[in-house]
Write a protein that holds these residues in place. Structure first.
Motif, PDB file in Angstrom:
ATOM      1  N   HIS A  78     -25.185  10.131  24.376  1.00 12.62           N
ATOM      2  CA  HIS A  78     -24.137  10.864  23.667  1.00 12.62           C
ATOM      3  C   HIS A  78     -23.401  11.859  24.553  1.00 12.62           C
ATOM      4  O   HIS A  78     -23.941  12.329  25.562  1.00 12.62           O
ATOM      5  CB  HIS A  78     -24.723  11.592  22.452  1.00 12.62           C
ATOM      6  N   ASP A  89     -28.484  16.593  28.757  1.00 11.90           N
ATOM      7  CA  ASP A  89     -28.901  15.986  27.484  1.00 11.90           C
ATOM      8  C   ASP A  89     -27.762  15.124  26.946  1.00 11.90           C
ATOM      9  O   ASP A  89     -26.756  15.652  26.478  1.00 11.90           O
ATOM     10  CB  ASP A  89     -29.259  17.118  26.502  1.00 11.90           C
ATOM     11  N   GLY A  90     -27.928  13.813  27.037  1.00 10.94           N
ATOM     12  CA  GLY A  90     -26.897  12.887  26.593  1.00 10.94           C
ATOM     13  C   GLY A  90     -26.043  12.401  27.739  1.00 10.94           C
ATOM     14  O   GLY A  90     -26.056  11.227  28.106  1.00 10.94           O
ATOM     15  N   GLU A 123     -24.120  12.766  18.271  1.00  9.63           N
ATOM     16  CA  GLU A 123     -25.547  12.499  18.113  1.00  9.63           C
ATOM     17  C   GLU A 123     -26.214  13.737  17.528  1.00  9.63           C
ATOM     18  O   GLU A 123     -27.045  13.662  16.642  1.00  9.63           O
ATOM     19  CB  GLU A 123     -26.181  12.152  19.466  1.00  9.63           C
ATOM     20  N   HIS A 188     -32.454   9.132  29.309  1.00 12.52           N
ATOM     21  CA  HIS A 188     -32.285  10.475  28.744  1.00 12.52           C
ATOM     22  C   HIS A 188     -33.265  11.411  29.425  1.00 12.52           C
ATOM     23  O   HIS A 188     -34.331  10.972  29.845  1.00 12.52           O
ATOM     24  CB  HIS A 188     -32.559  10.412  27.231  1.00 12.52           C
ATOM     25  N   HIS A 355     -32.921  10.416  18.947  1.00 11.50           N
ATOM     26  CA  HIS A 355     -31.970   9.832  19.888  1.00 11.50           C
ATOM     27  C   HIS A 355     -31.154   8.746  19.202  1.00 11.50           C
ATOM     28  O   HIS A 355     -31.520   8.260  18.123  1.00 11.50           O
ATOM     29  CB  HIS A 355     -32.699   9.237  21.089  1.00 11.50           C
TER      30      HIS A 355
HETATM   31 ZN    ZN Z   1     -29.759  13.944  23.601  1.00 10.73          ZN
END
Ligand code: ZN
Length: 406
Positions: A78, A89-90, A123, A188, A355
């Motif tokens: 994401h 993160d993503g 997300e 991830h 996720h």
């Molecule tokens: Zn994430």
């Protein structure tokens, strides 16, 4: 050739598109997301993909296989963030996937399947309070009722999509049919401390924990903090405090269950008034659905008991629940092999965080590769990974793609 430095540089470049001056917040369908999407689109096209923004605001790129129109291996993650987020993160998953396609394209390689990369628009669920909107649209499980969800400013999702230049009526067309997607694989950051503790750069996810989220309210009677004797009070906050402790007690007693009261509001909320009303959230997660449901039943009974003893009115409203998402054994085995090819010990671990794979399992088998992050910290500006680990993650993902067997 994979370029791990470029992966980190691109994470930095995306982090500059933020509503915060000194920090990273990028929510669904924001002006910052528009800028981030434009960057990612450019990178996808440069990597030899046909790429566009779809009707829900995902960036979707496709690299054809040996001949056009083959089913795809879908990679992704994401592009939205929580408030005051980290930059990996993503985004790391999207950018690493693009890097792998870039390498395939540079070498003129075509595989017996297409490779698609998705940068999901939502997300985290920060803006509309409901998560996985991007991946649910792709998986064909987007609920049209969600279009009426509102953000803090009162804007509906439907209006926000239009303001972003998208046509909500076209969301159903974003959905993939079963068979079009051979598998969904996501890289991830771990967001936990396990890999670091074991000195491993990567790990293979076994399952994404299921969760239940509830909005809970307790109503008593507001009153003067000076005049109402203690024994005559119906203090909603004192009841809520007991509920929060019950969450801690019940979750601690069950293996691998975690429970959190992360938000709480008292009304009227003044120093000299007994709280007449309290609203709080409950977030409950576990790697086994039976465990989570057992904890939920126990908590419901505990909350009811606390409310009854204090003459408070209890309401519990389910916000969202998701069962455990198991990763497919055959895909985990392929990831294990790709990890072993790096001379590393394959390590399997569950994911405590949610996720996009949770939504994607509706249309394809899913798997995930975790990359170690510093001190297990995420959802925090201090989120950090090393260039070596980014490189290892990229090589493992590349190996997995090259050897992928549907
Ligand atoms: Zn994430």
């Amino acid at each position: 050739m994979l370029d791990p430095l470029r992966i980190l540089q691109r994470c930095d470049a995306l982090a500059r598109h933020s509503e915060l001056k000194d920090g990273l917040t990028r929510v669904f369908l924001s002006a910052e997301q528009k800028q981030a999407n434009a960057l990612v689109l450019g990178w996808m096209r440069e990597a030899g993909m046909r790429a566009d923004v779809d009707a829900i605001g995902n960036v979707a790129g496709r690299y054809e296989g040996e001949r056009p129109g083959l089913p795809c291996l879908m990679l992704g993650s994401h592009l939205d963030t929580v408030r005051d987020a980290g930059r990996y993160d993503g985004m790391l998953g999207v950018i690493t996937a693009i890097e792998c396609v870039h390498a395939l394209n540079a070498a003129g390689r075509r595989l017996p399947f297409a490779v698609e990369v998705l940068g999901f628009g939502d997300e985290e669920g920060v803006r509309f309070g409901t998560t996985l909107l991007g991946s649910r649209a792709v998986a064909g499980t987007f609920d049209a009722k969600t279009l009426q969800a509102v953000d803090a400013a009162g804007t509906t999702l439907e209006q926000a999509l239009r303001d972003f230049g998208l046509d909500p009526a076209r969301i159903p067309a974003v959905a993939r049919r079963k068979g079009e997607v051979l598998a969904y694989a996501e890289l991830h950051i771990e967001q936990g401390p396990v890999l670091e503790a074991e000195e491993l750069p990567v790990g293979v996810v076994t399952a994404i924990n299921g969760y239940s989220r509830y909005a809970v309210s307790l109503t008593g009677v507001a009153g003067h903090a000076g005049t109402v004797p203690m024994r005559l009070r119906r203090d909603a906050l004192a009841g809520a405090a007991e509920c929060a402790l019950a969450v801690e007690r019940v979750a601690s007693a069950l293996p691998e269950v975690v429970g959190t009261v992360g938000w709480l509001q008292t009304k009227p909320g003044a120093i000299n008034v007994i709280p007449g009303e309290v609203h709080f959230t409950l977030d409950l997660r576990a790697p086994k659905d039976e465990l989570r449901l057992a904890a939920l039943a126990e908590l419901r009974a505990a909350f009811e008991g606390i409310a009854a003893a204090r003459a408070l009115v209890l309401t519990m409203r389910e916000l969202q629940s998701f069962g455990v998402t198991p990763c497919a054994e055959r895909l985990m085995a392929q990831l294990d092999a790709a990890v072993a090819a790096e001379g590393l010990k394959p390590r399997r671990l569950p994911s405590g965080a949610g996720h996009d794979g949770m939504a994607m399992q509706a249309v394809a088998d899913v798997c995930m590769l975790f990359v170690r992050c510093k001190h297990g910290i995420s959802h925090n500006p201090a989120e950090s990974i090393t260039a070596e680990d980014a490189a290892t993650g990229a090589r493992v993902l590349m190996n997995f793609i090259e050897k992928f067997k549907p």
